[in-house]
Design an enzyme around this catalytic site. Sequence first.
Site, PDB file in Angstrom:
ATOM      1  N   ASP A  32       0.890  -1.154   0.045  1.00 15.28           N
ATOM      2  CA  ASP A  32      -0.077   0.010  -0.082  1.00 15.28           C
ATOM      3  C   ASP A  32       0.947   1.252   0.155  1.00 15.28           C
ATOM      4  OD1 ASP A  32      -3.243   0.489   1.170  1.00 15.28           O
ATOM      5  OD2 ASP A  32      -1.841   2.046   0.996  1.00 15.28           O
ATOM      6  N   ASN A  88     -13.252  -3.282   2.865  1.00 17.76           N
ATOM      7  CA  ASN A  88     -13.970  -2.156   3.029  1.00 17.76           C
ATOM      8  C   ASN A  88     -15.219  -2.321   1.528  1.00 17.76           C
ATOM      9  OD1 ASN A  88     -12.979  -0.989   5.146  1.00 17.76           O
ATOM     10  ND2 ASN A  88     -11.358   0.087   3.931  1.00 17.76           N
ATOM     11  N   GLN A  95     -14.437   2.572   1.979  1.00 18.24           N
ATOM     12  CA  GLN A  95     -13.981   2.405   0.514  1.00 18.24           C
ATOM     13  C   GLN A  95     -13.718   3.376  -0.265  1.00 18.24           C
ATOM     14  OE1 GLN A  95     -16.200  -0.658  -2.150  1.00 18.24           O
ATOM     15  NE2 GLN A  95     -14.193  -0.963  -3.246  1.00 18.24           N
ATOM     16  N   HIS A 101     -10.622  -5.054  -3.200  1.00 21.77           N
ATOM     17  CA  HIS A 101      -9.327  -5.578  -2.398  1.00 21.77           C
ATOM     18  C   HIS A 101      -9.296  -5.768  -1.070  1.00 21.77           C
ATOM     19  CE1 HIS A 101     -10.257  -1.200  -2.061  1.00 21.77           C
ATOM     20  NE2 HIS A 101      -9.316  -1.356  -1.094  1.00 21.77           N
ATOM     21  N   HIS A 103      -6.971  -5.610   2.658  1.00 19.32           N
ATOM     22  CA  HIS A 103      -5.884  -4.886   3.008  1.00 19.32           C
ATOM     23  C   HIS A 103      -5.166  -6.002   3.972  1.00 19.32           C
ATOM     24  CE1 HIS A 103      -7.003  -0.563   2.527  1.00 19.32           C
ATOM     25  NE2 HIS A 103      -8.131  -1.241   2.357  1.00 19.32           N
TER      26      HIS A 103
HETATM   27  P1  AMP Z   1      -9.838   1.394   0.544  1.00 17.07           P
HETATM   28  O1  AMP Z   1     -10.251   2.671   1.442  1.00 17.07           O
HETATM   29  O2  AMP Z   1     -10.137   0.164   1.521  1.00 17.07           O
HETATM   30  O3  AMP Z   1     -10.693   1.529  -0.589  1.00 17.07           O
HETATM   31  O4  AMP Z   1      -8.283   1.328   0.339  1.00 17.07           O
HETATM   32  C1  AMP Z   1      -7.727   1.990  -0.811  1.00 17.07           C
HETATM   33  C2  AMP Z   1      -6.267   1.803  -0.478  1.00 17.07           C
HETATM   34  O5  AMP Z   1      -5.690   2.026  -1.535  1.00 17.07           O
HETATM   35  C3  AMP Z   1      -5.475   2.689   0.596  1.00 17.07           C
HETATM   36  O6  AMP Z   1      -5.047   2.088   1.455  1.00 17.07           O
HETATM   37  C4  AMP Z   1      -4.677   3.649  -0.202  1.00 17.07           C
HETATM   38  O7  AMP Z   1      -3.617   4.056   0.397  1.00 17.07           O
HETATM   39  C5  AMP Z   1      -4.340   2.548  -1.344  1.00 17.07           C
HETATM   40  N1  AMP Z   1      -3.903   2.999  -2.396  1.00 17.07           N
HETATM   41  C6  AMP Z   1      -4.463   3.829  -3.203  1.00 17.07           C
HETATM   42  N2  AMP Z   1      -4.098   4.077  -4.571  1.00 17.07           N
HETATM   43  C7  AMP Z   1      -2.669   3.379  -4.345  1.00 17.07           C
HETATM   44  C8  AMP Z   1      -1.624   3.074  -5.513  1.00 17.07           C
HETATM   45  N3  AMP Z   1      -1.691   3.635  -6.452  1.00 17.07           N
HETATM   46  N4  AMP Z   1      -0.637   1.960  -4.993  1.00 17.07           N
HETATM   47  C9  AMP Z   1      -0.769   1.443  -3.821  1.00 17.07           C
HETATM   48  N5  AMP Z   1      -1.853   1.854  -2.746  1.00 17.07           N
HETATM   49  C10 AMP Z   1      -2.703   2.550  -3.049  1.00 17.07           C
END
Ligand code: AMP
Length: 135
Positions: A32, A88, A95, A101, A103
């Site tokens: 992440d 999420n 989300q 995805h 985590h």
């Molecule tokens: P969510 O809030 O469950 O949708 O999580 C989205 C996650 O994606 C967050 O923890 C962000 O830090 C991560 N994220 C967003 N863009 C990227 C990216 N380009 N590369 C890696 N992680 C990302």
Amino acid sequence: MKDKDCIFCKIAAGEIPSATLYEDEDFRVILDLSPASKGHALILPKEHYRNLYDIDEETAAKAFVLAKKMVKKMTDVLGCDGYNVVQNNEEAAGQTVFHFHMHLIPRYKGDNVGLGWKMGELTDADKEEILKKIK
Ligand code: AMP
Ligand code: ZN
């Protein structure tokens, strides 16, 4: 199916570079970009699913098996003390990227990762209403 406007589709396909920990024909696991703790990773299916409401059952099952493998492997690699697996669904649940995805968040004794919730109380009214509706 892929979504041409989805950043996680592009990352999963390798069109956008990422710190990849693992890859197979169905998934890519990446670090992440804004980690909650050292080693915070994301399991991304290569197909586009918005979230748990949308994902097919076979991919969902495979994702959880992969989560188990990654958690075991990364616990050895990182020397962490535990793991949170978080997933999420929809904006109300936090989300922000609308491609399914999971985590994988390593936990270290005494870390200040702010996961959790304030515990409420199961009322009789809620319990009865929910049990009645689920039947
Ligand atoms: P969510 O809030 O469950 O949708 O999580 C989205 C996650 O994606 C967050 O923890 C962000 O830090 C991560 N994220 C967003 N863009 C990227 C990216 N380009 N590369 C890696 N992680 C990302
Ligand atoms: Zn996508």
